[in-house]
Design a protein around this motif. Sequence first.
Motif, short mmCIF file in Angstrom:
data_model
loop_
_atom_site.label_atom_id
_atom_site.label_comp_id
_atom_site.label_asym_id
_atom_site.label_seq_id
_atom_site.Cartn_x
_atom_site.Cartn_y
_atom_site.Cartn_z
N THR A 169 0.55 -1.27 0.24
CA THR A 169 -0.04 0.15 -0.17
C THR A 169 0.83 1.16 -0.06
OG1 THR A 169 -0.10 0.03 2.37
CG2 THR A 169 -2.02 -1.23 1.16
N GLY A 170 0.63 2.29 -1.04
CA GLY A 170 1.34 3.35 -0.86
C GLY A 170 0.74 4.41 -2.02
N CYS A 171 1.66 5.16 -2.53
CA CYS A 171 0.91 6.14 -3.62
C CYS A 171 2.21 7.07 -4.22
CB CYS A 171 0.05 6.99 -3.00
SG CYS A 171 0.42 8.15 -1.88
N LEU A 172 1.98 7.61 -5.19
CA LEU A 172 2.70 8.95 -5.87
C LEU A 172 1.91 9.98 -5.01
CD1 LEU A 172 2.74 7.71 -9.45
CD2 LEU A 172 4.56 7.60 -8.05
N SER A 173 2.93 10.79 -4.42
CA SER A 173 2.28 12.29 -3.92
C SER A 173 3.58 13.10 -3.62
CB SER A 173 1.64 11.85 -2.50
OG SER A 173 1.27 12.88 -1.81
N ALA A 174 3.12 14.30 -3.62
CA ALA A 174 4.19 15.54 -3.27
C ALA A 174 4.55 15.36 -1.85
CB ALA A 174 3.51 16.71 -3.82
N ASN A 180 -1.39 10.46 2.53
CA ASN A 180 -2.54 9.59 3.42
C ASN A 180 -3.91 9.90 2.90
OD1 ASN A 180 -3.04 8.68 5.99
ND2 ASN A 180 -4.20 10.51 6.59
N VAL A 181 -4.04 10.73 1.83
CA VAL A 181 -5.32 10.88 1.25
C VAL A 181 -5.20 9.97 0.04
CG1 VAL A 181 -6.73 12.30 -0.10
CG2 VAL A 181 -5.54 13.33 1.94
N TYR A 182 -4.43 9.89 -0.93
CA TYR A 182 -4.37 9.09 -2.04
C TYR A 182 -3.87 7.52 -1.79
CZ TYR A 182 -4.89 13.38 -4.19
OH TYR A 182 -5.44 14.73 -4.67
N SER A 201 -13.45 6.54 -5.70
CA SER A 201 -13.73 7.72 -6.85
C SER A 201 -12.64 8.47 -7.43
CB SER A 201 -14.40 8.86 -5.91
OG SER A 201 -13.79 9.42 -4.99
N LEU A 202 -11.46 8.11 -6.93
CA LEU A 202 -10.25 8.60 -7.62
C LEU A 202 -9.73 7.45 -8.58
CD1 LEU A 202 -8.45 10.06 -4.69
CD2 LEU A 202 -9.82 11.33 -5.90
N PRO A 203 -9.21 8.22 -9.70
CA PRO A 203 -8.84 7.17 -10.59
C PRO A 203 -7.17 6.51 -10.37
CG PRO A 203 -8.04 9.23 -11.27
CD PRO A 203 -8.96 9.28 -10.15
N TYR A 204 -6.81 5.62 -11.03
CA TYR A 204 -5.61 4.79 -10.71
C TYR A 204 -4.74 5.79 -11.37
CZ TYR A 204 -5.11 3.46 -15.53
OH TYR A 204 -4.99 3.25 -16.94
N ASP A 205 -3.27 5.68 -10.63
CA ASP A 205 -2.19 6.45 -11.10
C ASP A 205 -1.13 5.71 -11.33
OD1 ASP A 205 -1.09 8.88 -12.28
OD2 ASP A 205 -1.48 9.94 -10.27
N TYR A 206 -0.09 6.26 -12.21
CA TYR A 206 1.26 5.38 -12.35
C TYR A 206 2.23 6.35 -12.80
CZ TYR A 206 0.44 6.06 -17.35
OH TYR A 206 0.47 6.38 -18.45
N SER A 213 16.24 5.79 -9.60
CA SER A 213 16.84 6.20 -8.18
C SER A 213 16.57 7.60 -7.86
CB SER A 213 18.43 5.95 -8.33
OG SER A 213 18.95 6.48 -9.64
N GLU A 214 16.11 8.30 -8.91
CA GLU A 214 15.89 9.87 -8.87
C GLU A 214 14.17 9.96 -8.66
OE1 GLU A 214 17.79 12.30 -11.48
OE2 GLU A 214 19.69 11.25 -11.26
N THR A 215 13.43 8.95 -8.36
CA THR A 215 12.08 8.83 -8.45
C THR A 215 11.58 8.45 -7.22
OG1 THR A 215 12.02 8.59 -10.88
CG2 THR A 215 10.09 8.08 -9.53
N GLY A 216 10.84 9.32 -6.43
CA GLY A 216 10.43 9.00 -4.87
C GLY A 216 9.00 8.47 -4.89
#
Length: 772
Positions: A169-174, A180-182, A201-206, A213-216
């Motif tokens: 479980t996790g997400c892409l986020s700033a 915690n929302v996404y 209600s939120l779409p999948y993201d990728y 190594s430069e992508t968090g």
Amino acid sequence: MQITVQMREGVPVFILNGQFNALGAASFDEEAAKLPSDIHYVIIDFSDCQFLTSAGIRSLIKLEKKLLERKGRILLAHLSNTIHQVLEISGLSRQFRLFDTVGNASAWIQASEDSMKHIVSYKKSERKYLVTDLSIEGTQLHIWGLSPGRQAENFIHAALNELDLAIGTGCLSASREQANVYEGPFLSTGTFFGFIPFDRSLPYDYLIAAKPSETGVYIKSGFNFRGKPSVIFETDLDFSGRYSQMVQDVFSFMKEKLHHIPAIAGFLYYSEYDFPAEDVREIERKEKCLLSFSVAINDAGLSDLNDDALERSLGNIGFTAINEDIRFFGLTVTLSETEEIKDYSDITHSLHSFIDSDNLAAIIPLDKDTRITKGKIWVYIPDTIQNAEDARLKIETVGDFPVPDEWQIIIRNIYKDCSRVVLDPIHGGFSAKTFHVTSFDDQGRRRLPTVLKMAGIDIIDREEKNYNRYVKNYILNNSTSIMGSYKYGEWKGLCYSFVGINGPDSIITWLTHIYKSQPSVKLAPIFDRIFTDILRPWYGQPRLETIFPFRDHNPLHTFFPDIFKDAENILCIRSDKQYIHIPELGREIINPYWFLEHEFKRRENYSKLWYTCITHRDLNMQNILLDEVENIYIIDFSETQAGNAIADFARLEPILKIEMTDLKNDADLRAILEFEQGLLVPQRLNEKPELSYHGHDTAVPKAYEVICRLRQYADKVTIFEEDILPYLLAVLEWTYPVVSYKGVDLIRKRYSAVSAALICEKIMELDKNSLT
């Protein structure tokens, strides 16, 4: 480039000698064209090749493609750091198989070929499988996220290359708060990260990363499988079964054939055929293939494992029960079109270029009743299970200060050969933070001390460029070298190492501490060595050139654009008033901020024939380090350039006067202003200033002695030139910004304003016509 081809256990080894550029690539292609059609593997030995261009990379890819068609590949050995970095930047370090030695590459080929001989058939009910044992390299399982609950602070910020093949479980986020929302189930393949928010209600993201190594990403919990899969189960066109049945069949095979019930296993399923429409979710029927990954828990094996960390992680992931013993959790990626996977035995590497934005159709939950058809199932059975955070570099600090997520990724890449680092702040400026770093290897042994600088990408890029241009080939007796750098987001880190340091137990301190603890008589030889020994190649060959001193020493052009605003808010001095009253002087004097706004602008085209040389441009006492035997190391070259030859000497004067003295009250300020006025008595650079001080601070006479010494250095560098104006302007450049310094008390900021006013008055005295 010369290429020697040797055979090693039936495998050609290309031994490269020279530069793998366009000419080298032509030679390489000629040798590759000579390979017999029955050759499946080629080892490339880079021991004597230190240079690789895009032309060389193209030749490697060309040969790799040909061998993949034969179910083989190329293997690269003995890569230098430089070539490894080229492959990393180009996104190919994961596509190719990389080895430390030719022997290790050869052993991998032999093990791969041997494994393909161990193929058996297995039948469960009417379901038939062809099973290939791939137990060549051990599989490791790293478990992410041990804290229960879903608070934002429990998220882990990780670089995508740390995950490899993972699910959780996790997400892409700033930010952690947005995470915690996404948050939702995620699947990672090392270069691809896709997730479905719990809020449907939120779409999948990728995200597909060229530089993992430069992508968090942010993760709460996860199961990260490292290494090669243990077994391949293959089904044919006649196969009919559900995903849950396949998982149970694999566990049954382990029990019946291998007499082992694993506690946990990973399942990667790939099919090139449409999957049945009765899946749990309606999606567009445009898919040509699917890729799913799941993790299954066998409670019978889990009870033997008795791993509290694993149990806590399970609470953060929504597992579905298959039967009374087995639970599973998974995601499916459906693809509209893709090339056939050619290297099935090394699926982990193949996945890195398998999913792209053009062929991704959807990301959906994996249901236990999903039907599977002809395809392959790679099964990962871990030999070891470890807390993922235990396997990461430990980052500790001396003192309580935050280490941002971006910095942690940078640190883990720069110090990737370490198990633990301790950061001790040296100083922090407006644009950069610098740390003394004590690091330890995986055995807990202390390594040589280093210094880490964190700043914006532009600053570190400029520092590396300046180091190579002005330092490496000049001040050879300064044993500072750049060990490595790394960027992430808006930040970049740079690591300094110190050649010639006594050993891991050496203690590096900065000149500030030495200055405060030593009398001037002990400081004199240290300053002599800095300026007349280490930096002699810079200052020893000045050139007479045209300079624009007011333009070159304008502090608004560097890091301090808010001087006027800070002077008004902190000191209540506005730049629109030409004169201000100074109670400590008992008179009016020129307003230094008016002078900066008006006179600097009016005089910006004023030019002068003056001596120039390479200068550090920010040579403060925290950029000069010493070890316990007083070896001297200079760092921080981001502002280094050719310019006013005396700028570095003048840079230190405001530090000695304003920062290194004991200034607590108005009486101290009045006394030190008397000292300030004595420093401004000389009309020429070669004249010694007066010591006019009747206070009680012993640091003031010390500052006077060192300032006199600095001015002597400046006079020597400028040979026959005696004009004091360029020196005063360089002092003024670093006196103005004190009002903007964080952590400097009000009385020192007041002192800086009066000091600047007195210097401006001196400049006007030297130039009687400045206001006409």
